[in-house]
Design an enzyme around this catalytic site. Structure first.
Site, PDB file in Angstrom:
ATOM      1  NE  ARG A 174      -2.451  -2.259   2.606  1.00 25.94           N
ATOM      2  CZ  ARG A 174      -2.505  -2.483   3.903  1.00 25.94           C
ATOM      3  NH1 ARG A 174      -3.200  -1.704   4.680  1.00 25.94           N
ATOM      4  NH2 ARG A 174      -1.867  -3.501   4.440  1.00 25.94           N
ATOM      5  CD  GLU A 214       1.582 -11.050  18.480  1.00 28.86           C
ATOM      6  OE1 GLU A 214       1.026 -10.690  17.422  1.00 28.86           O
ATOM      7  OE2 GLU A 214       0.971 -11.399  19.495  1.00 28.86           O
TER       8      GLU A 214
END
Ligand code: AMP
Ligand code: MG
Length: 173
Positions: free
Chosen positions: A61, A98
Protein backbone atom coordinates in the site's frame (compact mmCIF):
# COMPACT_ATOMS: atom_id res chain seq x y z
CA UNK A 1 -14.10 19.73 6.24
CA UNK A 2 -12.67 17.60 3.42
CA UNK A 3 -9.70 16.21 5.40
CA UNK A 4 -12.04 15.06 8.16
CA UNK A 5 -14.34 13.67 5.48
CA UNK A 6 -11.52 11.58 4.00
CA UNK A 7 -10.65 10.30 7.49
CA UNK A 8 -14.24 9.19 7.99
CA UNK A 9 -13.82 6.86 4.97
CA UNK A 10 -11.15 4.76 6.72
CA UNK A 11 -12.94 1.60 7.85
CA UNK A 12 -12.11 -0.39 10.99
CA UNK A 13 -12.19 -4.15 10.46
CA UNK A 14 -11.93 -5.91 13.84
CA UNK A 15 -10.02 -9.20 14.15
CA UNK A 16 -8.37 -8.99 10.72
CA UNK A 17 -5.99 -10.60 9.80
CA UNK A 18 -6.09 -12.19 13.26
CA UNK A 19 -7.97 -11.84 16.55
CA UNK A 20 -7.25 -8.63 18.48
CA UNK A 21 -6.05 -6.57 15.49
CA UNK A 22 -8.20 -3.66 14.30
CA UNK A 23 -7.33 -3.40 10.64
CA UNK A 24 -7.46 0.09 9.12
CA UNK A 25 -9.00 -0.50 5.70
CA UNK A 26 -8.23 2.41 3.37
CA UNK A 27 -10.09 0.93 0.37
CA UNK A 28 -13.19 3.15 0.85
CA UNK A 29 -10.96 6.24 0.91
CA UNK A 30 -9.08 5.18 -2.24
CA UNK A 31 -12.38 4.53 -4.03
CA UNK A 32 -13.48 8.14 -3.45
CA UNK A 33 -11.83 10.39 -6.06
CA UNK A 34 -12.04 13.55 -3.96
CA UNK A 35 -10.76 11.96 -0.73
CA UNK A 36 -7.93 10.14 -2.51
CA UNK A 37 -6.73 13.37 -4.09
CA UNK A 38 -6.97 15.39 -0.87
CA UNK A 39 -4.91 12.98 1.19
CA UNK A 40 -2.30 12.44 -1.54
CA UNK A 41 -1.84 16.22 -1.87
CA UNK A 42 -1.50 16.60 1.93
CA UNK A 43 1.16 13.88 2.05
CA UNK A 44 2.95 15.50 -0.90
CA UNK A 45 3.19 18.78 1.05
CA UNK A 46 4.89 16.93 3.92
CA UNK A 47 7.30 15.22 1.49
CA UNK A 48 8.23 18.58 -0.07
CA UNK A 49 9.40 19.90 3.29
CA UNK A 50 11.77 16.95 3.75
CA UNK A 51 13.92 17.89 0.71
CA UNK A 52 14.58 14.45 -0.74
CA UNK A 53 15.28 13.35 -4.31
CA UNK A 54 13.63 9.92 -4.17
CA UNK A 55 10.61 8.38 -2.47
CA UNK A 56 10.62 4.82 -1.13
CA UNK A 57 7.31 3.00 -1.20
CA UNK A 58 6.87 0.05 1.17
CA UNK A 59 5.01 -2.95 -0.32
CA UNK A 60 2.28 -2.82 -1.16
CA UNK A 61 0.00 0.00 0.00
CA UNK A 62 3.00 2.31 0.33
CA UNK A 63 3.27 2.13 -3.49
CA UNK A 64 -0.18 3.68 -3.80
CA UNK A 65 1.09 6.88 -2.19
CA UNK A 66 4.77 6.91 -3.15
CA UNK A 67 4.09 6.70 -6.90
CA UNK A 68 1.61 9.58 -7.36
CA UNK A 69 3.51 11.83 -4.95
CA UNK A 70 6.84 11.17 -6.70
CA UNK A 71 5.22 11.82 -10.08
CA UNK A 72 3.69 15.09 -8.87
CA UNK A 73 6.90 16.32 -7.28
CA UNK A 74 9.17 15.15 -10.11
CA UNK A 75 11.14 12.68 -7.98
CA UNK A 76 12.25 9.09 -8.46
CA UNK A 77 10.40 6.22 -6.80
CA UNK A 78 12.01 3.10 -5.30
CA UNK A 79 10.21 -0.13 -4.42
CA UNK A 80 10.81 -1.80 -1.04
CA UNK A 81 9.53 -5.37 -1.30
CA UNK A 82 9.08 -8.66 0.47
CA UNK A 83 11.87 -11.23 -0.09
CA UNK A 84 12.21 -12.86 -3.48
CA UNK A 85 10.22 -10.31 -5.51
CA UNK A 86 13.01 -8.12 -6.85
CA UNK A 87 14.97 -9.35 -9.90
CA UNK A 88 18.27 -7.51 -9.35
CA UNK A 89 20.88 -7.75 -6.58
CA UNK A 90 19.38 -6.51 -3.33
CA UNK A 91 20.15 -5.20 0.14
CA UNK A 92 18.08 -6.90 2.84
CA UNK A 93 17.15 -6.08 6.43
CA UNK A 94 15.36 -8.14 9.02
CA UNK A 95 12.82 -7.07 11.62
CA UNK A 96 10.96 -8.68 14.51
CA UNK A 97 7.36 -9.79 14.27
CA UNK A 98 5.22 -10.94 17.17
CA UNK A 99 6.36 -14.47 16.34
CA UNK A 100 9.65 -14.73 14.41
CA UNK A 101 11.14 -12.30 11.93
CA UNK A 102 10.50 -10.92 8.47
CA UNK A 103 12.72 -9.34 5.82
CA UNK A 104 12.43 -6.56 3.29
CA UNK A 105 14.56 -5.85 0.25
CA UNK A 106 15.55 -3.07 -2.12
CA UNK A 107 17.76 -3.04 -5.22
CA UNK A 108 21.39 -2.44 -4.31
CA UNK A 109 21.75 0.31 -6.93
CA UNK A 110 18.53 2.14 -6.03
CA UNK A 111 20.24 5.11 -4.37
CA UNK A 112 23.18 7.39 -5.07
CA UNK A 113 25.77 7.80 -2.29
CA UNK A 114 24.42 10.27 0.26
CA UNK A 115 21.07 10.63 -1.53
CA UNK A 116 18.18 11.85 0.65
CA UNK A 117 15.00 9.78 0.54
CA UNK A 118 11.55 9.85 2.15
CA UNK A 119 10.04 6.53 3.30
CA UNK A 120 6.31 6.26 2.61
CA UNK A 121 3.76 3.74 3.91
CA UNK A 122 0.06 3.64 4.64
CA UNK A 123 0.21 2.81 8.37
CA UNK A 124 2.77 3.36 11.15
CA UNK A 125 1.96 0.66 13.71
CA UNK A 126 4.83 -0.73 15.84
CA UNK A 127 7.37 0.99 13.58
CA UNK A 128 9.24 -2.25 12.86
CA UNK A 129 8.76 -2.03 9.10
CA UNK A 130 9.71 1.65 8.89
CA UNK A 131 12.76 1.19 11.10
CA UNK A 132 13.94 -1.76 8.97
CA UNK A 133 13.38 0.33 5.84
CA UNK A 134 15.56 3.08 7.28
CA UNK A 135 18.35 0.53 7.87
CA UNK A 136 17.92 -0.57 4.25
CA UNK A 137 18.44 3.02 3.07
CA UNK A 138 21.57 3.38 5.18
CA UNK A 139 22.94 0.01 4.01
CA UNK A 140 22.54 1.23 0.41
CA UNK A 141 24.43 4.46 1.19
CA UNK A 142 21.43 6.78 1.39
CA UNK A 143 20.14 9.19 4.03
CA UNK A 144 16.62 9.08 5.51
CA UNK A 145 15.20 12.60 5.21
CA UNK A 146 11.95 11.56 6.91
CA UNK A 147 8.94 9.28 7.05
CA UNK A 148 5.44 9.98 5.73
CA UNK A 149 2.38 7.91 6.65
CA UNK A 150 -1.31 8.25 6.00
CA UNK A 151 -2.15 6.75 9.42
CA UNK A 152 -0.33 6.52 12.76
CA UNK A 153 -1.61 4.14 15.44
CA UNK A 154 -0.46 6.30 18.34
CA UNK A 155 -0.89 3.70 21.06
CA UNK A 156 1.77 1.44 19.55
CA UNK A 157 4.53 4.04 19.96
CA UNK A 158 6.08 3.30 16.56
CA UNK A 159 7.30 6.89 16.25
CA UNK A 160 9.71 6.36 19.16
CA UNK A 161 11.56 3.73 17.09
CA UNK A 162 12.29 6.13 14.25
CA UNK A 163 14.84 8.27 16.08
CA UNK A 164 14.90 12.02 15.68
CA UNK A 165 14.19 12.06 11.95
CA UNK A 166 11.03 13.94 10.86
CA UNK A 167 7.87 11.80 10.96
CA UNK A 168 4.60 13.03 9.42
CA UNK A 169 1.27 11.22 9.72
CA UNK A 170 -1.90 12.76 8.35
CA UNK A 171 -4.27 10.88 10.67
CA UNK A 172 -3.69 9.56 14.18
CA UNK A 173 -5.92 6.96 15.78
P1 AMP B 1 4.55 -2.01 11.76
O1 AMP B 1 5.80 -2.58 11.19
O2 AMP B 1 4.05 -2.71 12.98
O3 AMP B 1 4.67 -0.49 11.96
O4 AMP B 1 3.40 -2.25 10.68
C1 AMP B 1 3.30 -1.46 9.56
C2 AMP B 1 2.89 -2.23 8.33
O5 AMP B 1 1.87 -3.19 8.61
C3 AMP B 1 2.31 -1.28 7.30
O6 AMP B 1 2.92 -1.60 6.05
C4 AMP B 1 0.83 -1.54 7.28
O7 AMP B 1 0.42 -1.72 5.94
C5 AMP B 1 0.61 -2.80 8.09
N1 AMP B 1 -0.28 -2.62 9.27
C6 AMP B 1 0.09 -2.75 10.55
N2 AMP B 1 -0.95 -2.60 11.39
C7 AMP B 1 -2.02 -2.33 10.59
C8 AMP B 1 -3.42 -2.06 10.85
N3 AMP B 1 -3.91 -2.02 12.10
N4 AMP B 1 -4.20 -1.81 9.79
C9 AMP B 1 -3.73 -1.87 8.53
N5 AMP B 1 -2.45 -2.12 8.23
C10 AMP B 1 -1.59 -2.35 9.24
MG1 MG C 1 1.92 -2.57 4.49
Amino acid sequence: MPIAYAKSLIRDVPDFPKPGIIYKDIAPLLQDARAWKIVTDELADAVTEMHASKLLGVESRGFLFAAPIAYNLNKGVVLVRKPGKLPWETVTTEYELEYGTDRIEMHIDALEAGERVVIIDDVLATGGTAEATARLVEAAGGVVAGFVFLIELGGLKGRARLGDRPVFALYTF
